[in-house]
Scaffold this motif. Sequence first.
Motif, PDB file in Angstrom:
ATOM      1  N   ARG A 179      32.815  60.050  38.159  1.00 29.15           N
ATOM      2  CA  ARG A 179      32.347  59.466  39.405  1.00 29.15           C
ATOM      3  C   ARG A 179      31.595  60.524  40.204  1.00 29.15           C
ATOM      4  O   ARG A 179      31.822  61.719  40.048  1.00 29.15           O
ATOM      5  CB  ARG A 179      33.518  58.938  40.229  1.00 29.15           C
ATOM      6  CG  ARG A 179      34.260  57.773  39.581  1.00 29.15           C
ATOM      7  CD  ARG A 179      35.430  57.351  40.445  1.00 29.15           C
ATOM      8  NE  ARG A 179      36.171  56.257  39.814  1.00 29.15           N
ATOM      9  CZ  ARG A 179      37.288  55.738  40.318  1.00 29.15           C
ATOM     10  NH1 ARG A 179      37.803  56.244  41.441  1.00 29.15           N
ATOM     11  NH2 ARG A 179      37.898  54.746  39.706  1.00 29.15           N
ATOM     12  N   GLY A 180      30.716  60.069  41.065  1.00 32.84           N
ATOM     13  CA  GLY A 180      29.955  61.012  41.876  1.00 32.84           C
ATOM     14  C   GLY A 180      29.633  60.431  43.230  1.00 32.84           C
ATOM     15  O   GLY A 180      29.811  59.233  43.471  1.00 32.84           O
ATOM     16  N   TYR A 181      29.172  61.286  44.117  1.00 28.73           N
ATOM     17  CA  TYR A 181      28.725  60.800  45.417  1.00 28.73           C
ATOM     18  C   TYR A 181      27.606  61.684  45.940  1.00 28.73           C
ATOM     19  O   TYR A 181      27.405  62.819  45.493  1.00 28.73           O
ATOM     20  CB  TYR A 181      29.874  60.697  46.413  1.00 28.73           C
ATOM     21  CG  TYR A 181      30.635  61.970  46.678  1.00 28.73           C
ATOM     22  CD1 TYR A 181      30.230  62.870  47.665  1.00 28.73           C
ATOM     23  CD2 TYR A 181      31.792  62.256  45.953  1.00 28.73           C
ATOM     24  CE1 TYR A 181      30.954  64.023  47.916  1.00 28.73           C
ATOM     25  CE2 TYR A 181      32.510  63.409  46.206  1.00 28.73           C
ATOM     26  CZ  TYR A 181      32.094  64.287  47.189  1.00 28.73           C
ATOM     27  OH  TYR A 181      32.798  65.438  47.429  1.00 28.73           O
ATOM     28  N   ASP A 182      26.864  61.127  46.879  1.00 32.84           N
ATOM     29  CA  ASP A 182      25.682  61.794  47.413  1.00 32.84           C
ATOM     30  C   ASP A 182      25.586  61.500  48.904  1.00 32.84           C
ATOM     31  O   ASP A 182      25.789  60.361  49.336  1.00 32.84           O
ATOM     32  CB  ASP A 182      24.429  61.267  46.693  1.00 32.84           C
ATOM     33  CG  ASP A 182      23.184  62.062  47.038  1.00 32.84           C
ATOM     34  OD1 ASP A 182      22.971  63.109  46.409  1.00 32.84           O
ATOM     35  OD2 ASP A 182      22.432  61.628  47.930  1.00 32.84           O
ATOM     36  N   VAL A 183      25.265  62.538  49.685  1.00 34.35           N
ATOM     37  CA  VAL A 183      25.148  62.404  51.139  1.00 34.35           C
ATOM     38  C   VAL A 183      23.831  63.021  51.582  1.00 34.35           C
ATOM     39  O   VAL A 183      23.458  64.107  51.124  1.00 34.35           O
ATOM     40  CB  VAL A 183      26.311  63.109  51.861  1.00 34.35           C
ATOM     41  CG1 VAL A 183      26.143  62.999  53.382  1.00 34.35           C
ATOM     42  CG2 VAL A 183      27.647  62.522  51.429  1.00 34.35           C
ATOM     43  N   ALA A 184      23.119  62.331  52.451  1.00 35.96           N
ATOM     44  CA  ALA A 184      21.861  62.854  52.996  1.00 35.96           C
ATOM     45  C   ALA A 184      21.828  62.636  54.497  1.00 35.96           C
ATOM     46  O   ALA A 184      22.202  61.560  54.996  1.00 35.96           O
ATOM     47  CB  ALA A 184      20.662  62.159  52.353  1.00 35.96           C
ATOM     48  N   GLY A 195      16.722  68.268  57.612  1.00 30.33           N
ATOM     49  CA  GLY A 195      17.436  67.488  56.614  1.00 30.33           C
ATOM     50  C   GLY A 195      18.508  68.300  55.916  1.00 30.33           C
ATOM     51  O   GLY A 195      18.458  69.534  55.893  1.00 30.33           O
ATOM     52  N   ALA A 196      19.483  67.593  55.367  1.00 35.64           N
ATOM     53  CA  ALA A 196      20.541  68.230  54.594  1.00 35.64           C
ATOM     54  C   ALA A 196      21.013  67.252  53.537  1.00 35.64           C
ATOM     55  O   ALA A 196      20.965  66.029  53.730  1.00 35.64           O
ATOM     56  CB  ALA A 196      21.708  68.633  55.498  1.00 35.64           C
ATOM     57  N   GLY A 197      21.464  67.788  52.407  1.00 35.67           N
ATOM     58  CA  GLY A 197      21.946  66.934  51.332  1.00 35.67           C
ATOM     59  C   GLY A 197      23.069  67.583  50.566  1.00 35.67           C
ATOM     60  O   GLY A 197      23.135  68.814  50.443  1.00 35.67           O
ATOM     61  N   TYR A 198      23.984  66.735  50.067  1.00 35.04           N
ATOM     62  CA  TYR A 198      25.084  67.214  49.232  1.00 35.04           C
ATOM     63  C   TYR A 198      25.340  66.182  48.146  1.00 35.04           C
ATOM     64  O   TYR A 198      25.382  64.976  48.412  1.00 35.04           O
ATOM     65  CB  TYR A 198      26.357  67.416  50.056  1.00 35.04           C
ATOM     66  CG  TYR A 198      27.548  67.844  49.222  1.00 35.04           C
ATOM     67  CD1 TYR A 198      27.670  69.162  48.796  1.00 35.04           C
ATOM     68  CD2 TYR A 198      28.542  66.939  48.858  1.00 35.04           C
ATOM     69  CE1 TYR A 198      28.761  69.565  48.019  1.00 35.04           C
ATOM     70  CE2 TYR A 198      29.630  67.330  48.090  1.00 35.04           C
ATOM     71  CZ  TYR A 198      29.734  68.646  47.680  1.00 35.04           C
ATOM     72  OH  TYR A 198      30.796  69.039  46.911  1.00 35.04           O
ATOM     73  N   SER A 199      25.494  66.646  46.907  1.00 35.22           N
ATOM     74  CA  SER A 199      25.828  65.742  45.809  1.00 35.22           C
ATOM     75  C   SER A 199      26.871  66.398  44.920  1.00 35.22           C
ATOM     76  O   SER A 199      26.913  67.625  44.780  1.00 35.22           O
ATOM     77  CB  SER A 199      24.586  65.378  44.992  1.00 35.22           C
ATOM     78  OG  SER A 199      23.991  66.531  44.420  1.00 35.22           O
ATOM     79  N   ALA A 208      22.070  71.490  50.119  1.00 35.04           N
ATOM     80  CA  ALA A 208      20.798  72.088  50.535  1.00 35.04           C
ATOM     81  C   ALA A 208      20.495  71.705  51.978  1.00 35.04           C
ATOM     82  O   ALA A 208      20.950  70.664  52.472  1.00 35.04           O
ATOM     83  CB  ALA A 208      19.665  71.623  49.623  1.00 35.04           C
ATOM     84  N   ILE A 209      19.724  72.544  52.640  1.00 33.08           N
ATOM     85  CA  ILE A 209      19.239  72.258  53.982  1.00 33.08           C
ATOM     86  C   ILE A 209      17.727  72.428  53.995  1.00 33.08           C
ATOM     87  O   ILE A 209      17.164  73.204  53.225  1.00 33.08           O
ATOM     88  CB  ILE A 209      19.882  73.179  55.049  1.00 33.08           C
ATOM     89  CG1 ILE A 209      19.667  74.658  54.682  1.00 33.08           C
ATOM     90  CG2 ILE A 209      21.356  72.874  55.200  1.00 33.08           C
ATOM     91  CD1 ILE A 209      20.134  75.632  55.746  1.00 33.08           C
TER      92      ILE A 209
END
Length: 321
Positions: A179-184, A195-199, A208-209
């Motif tokens: 399973r996985g998840y992603d946030v932006a 912007g920022a992101g996490y997966s 990342a930013i």
Amino acid sequence: MKKIAIAAAIAALSAPVFAQSSVTLWGRINTSVESIKTGNRDRVASVINNNSRLGFKGTEDLGSGLKASFALEHGLNSDDGRQTDVNANGTARAFWNREASVQLSGDFGAVRLGRWTPGSYYATADYVSMHNHDTGTSEDKLYSGAGFTQTNKVGYFTPNVSGFNAEFALHAGEGVDPRGYDVALNYDQGPLHLGAGYSKQGDANQWAIRGLYELGAFTFGGYAQREDDSRSLGKDKRWIGRAAVMYTMGQSEFHLNVGGTKAGGSSFNSGRNGGKQYTLAYNYNLSKRTKLYAFYTAVDATTANKVDDLNSFALGIRHNF
């Protein structure tokens, strides 16, 4: 006569509903002619597809601010007309390999089901790739795809509040993969864009930013990414970064971007090497939908015997429809 009258009544009742529905055919054809040198091989002339695509999207207004919509997007090779090539593991790509989703939206935001590119990528690396939309030979070769999942997802998109918006997505492994998840997270207000992101999926994750600022004719941007992937060869953690600048003058755009990373991690040929990438580009916008462009891009890798080195001179045309 009664049957005709009933049919007419049904059509009259249905007309307002049909009037509030729409389906759009859209896409992008982006093709370049390039002189490419990879590793120690001889330089060759090539016609290159730069992530061309064809899509359908539709929306139905359900009333009271509620809307249903769908998106289907197919990646194609504009150089030879074939379906986009196989995946890195040799398996055939899905026909709707860019997006296949259905969505319900309203004042609460939007809920989406299906397949689409993770928001963490759009919020960071893609946003900074201003010269050619992170496509083709000049794409960002260094950005890490650790935890990067596209399929079997459920996502929630927040409304835009004073320039802020966010995306949260969950990937169902379905007993086949983890399973996985992603946030932006995004902020776009005036000249400032953040912007920022996490997966994360299984043992692989990245965050990342990104920042971008418009100053008159200049636009300055960049991102920093931290990759953590214990599946890879060598070091399992590393930093990846890129800086970009654009100068506009009338219909012309001048671009320069530079990126770099150390060896390790999962990106850039499975962690075998680190490297730097340089791109110098010029765009001439014939209209809002069509542009001519030229670029030189080079990858200087740390792999022995220049195995992963690349450089290319390109002339191309991009048309959106």
